[in-house]
Design an enzyme around this catalytic site. Structure first.
Site, short mmCIF file in Angstrom:
data_model
loop_
_atom_site.label_atom_id
_atom_site.label_comp_id
_atom_site.label_asym_id
_atom_site.label_seq_id
_atom_site.Cartn_x
_atom_site.Cartn_y
_atom_site.Cartn_z
N ASN A 1 -17.13 23.58 14.51
CA ASN A 1 -18.42 23.32 13.85
C ASN A 1 -18.61 24.30 12.70
O ASN A 1 -18.18 25.46 12.74
CB ASN A 1 -19.59 23.37 14.85
N ILE A 2 -19.22 23.78 11.64
CA ILE A 2 -19.44 24.55 10.42
C ILE A 2 -20.91 24.39 10.03
O ILE A 2 -21.32 23.31 9.60
CB ILE A 2 -18.51 24.05 9.28
N GLU A 3 -21.67 25.44 10.25
CA GLU A 3 -23.12 25.35 9.99
C GLU A 3 -23.42 25.72 8.54
O GLU A 3 -22.56 26.17 7.79
CB GLU A 3 -23.86 26.25 10.99
N CYS B 1 -21.97 14.73 20.51
CA CYS B 1 -23.29 14.19 20.18
C CYS B 1 -23.15 12.71 19.78
O CYS B 1 -22.05 12.20 19.58
CB CYS B 1 -23.93 14.99 19.04
N GLU C 1 -16.22 17.92 16.30
CA GLU C 1 -15.53 16.63 16.48
C GLU C 1 -15.35 15.90 15.17
O GLU C 1 -14.32 15.30 14.90
CB GLU C 1 -16.33 15.74 17.44
N CYS D 1 -20.37 18.98 12.95
CA CYS D 1 -19.86 19.22 14.31
C CYS D 1 -18.34 19.35 14.31
O CYS D 1 -17.65 18.81 13.43
CB CYS D 1 -20.22 18.07 15.22
N CYS E 1 -21.25 11.92 16.47
CA CYS E 1 -19.80 12.08 16.62
C CYS E 1 -19.19 10.95 17.43
O CYS E 1 -18.09 10.48 17.13
CB CYS E 1 -19.48 13.44 17.23
N1 THU Z 1 -22.15 20.74 17.80
C1 THU Z 1 -20.87 20.32 17.75
O1 THU Z 1 -20.02 20.91 17.08
N2 THU Z 1 -20.54 19.19 18.45
C2 THU Z 1 -21.43 18.43 19.16
O2 THU Z 1 -21.06 17.38 19.67
C3 THU Z 1 -22.80 18.87 19.32
C4 THU Z 1 -23.19 20.08 18.56
C5 THU Z 1 -22.53 21.92 17.03
C6 THU Z 1 -23.50 21.66 15.92
C7 THU Z 1 -24.17 23.01 15.76
O3 THU Z 1 -23.38 23.80 14.89
C8 THU Z 1 -24.12 23.61 17.15
O4 THU Z 1 -23.17 22.86 17.87
C9 THU Z 1 -25.44 23.58 17.89
O5 THU Z 1 -25.98 22.31 17.88
#
Ligand code: THU
Length: 136
Positions: free
Chosen positions: A44-46, A92, A57, A55, A95
């Site tokens: 994940n890259i915020e 999620c 995935e 996300c 994804c």
């Molecule tokens: N996140 C994912 O990488 N995959 C998911 O299926 C659900 C959430 C990440 C997004 C965000 O950076 C962090 O988890 C918290 O939601």
């Protein structure tokens, strides 16, 4: 999953997780996607503009597609706030939809805490009646 074991995929997801950029949520996620017989990693890259975050995935899915691998066989996911994942991090909804676009019939989704502690279900079970190209 032919030449790859579930544990190989989970190990790759754990390594992918090390690349996570999650300074806002502190929730680091790694994914390893088996597509056309090769493994593609994602994390994940915020972003400071939260909605621009991606996300793990989808990072893995987009890497596979960009490399020309369009048949997804399995994905392993591991995530959490602590060093060791305390819960299974299922993908999620967005994804699930992205994966379904490229999923083979029996694509498996593996949510892991570690190499020997995981749950595996088909994507079809996680996203029944998905929206798809067939009806457009
Ligand atoms: N996140 C994912 O990488 N995959 C998911 O299926 C659900 C959430 C990440 C997004 C965000 O950076 C962090 O988890 C918290 O939601």
């Amino acid at each position: 999953m032919a030449k790859y074991q579930v544990s190989d995929l989970i190990r790759e997801a754990m390594e992918a997780r090390e690349g996570a950029y999650a300074p806002y949520s502190g929730f680091k996620v790694g994914a390893a996607l088996l597509a056309d017989g090769k493994i593609y990693r994602g994390c994940n890259i915020e972003n400071a503009s939260y909605g621009a975050s991606n996300c793990a995935e989808r990072t893995a899915a987009f890497a596979a597609i960009a490399a020309g691998a369009g048949h997804f066989q399995a994905i392993a996911i591991i995530g959490g706030r602590e060093e060791r994942a305390e819960n299974y991090a299922w993908p999620c909804g967005i994804c699930r939809q992205v994966l379904s676009e490229f999923a083979e019939e029996e694509m498996q989704v593996i949510a892991a805490k570690d190499e020997s502690d995981y749950q595996m279900v088909s994507l079809r079970r996680l996203l029944p009646h998905s929206f798809s190209l067939d009806i457009l």
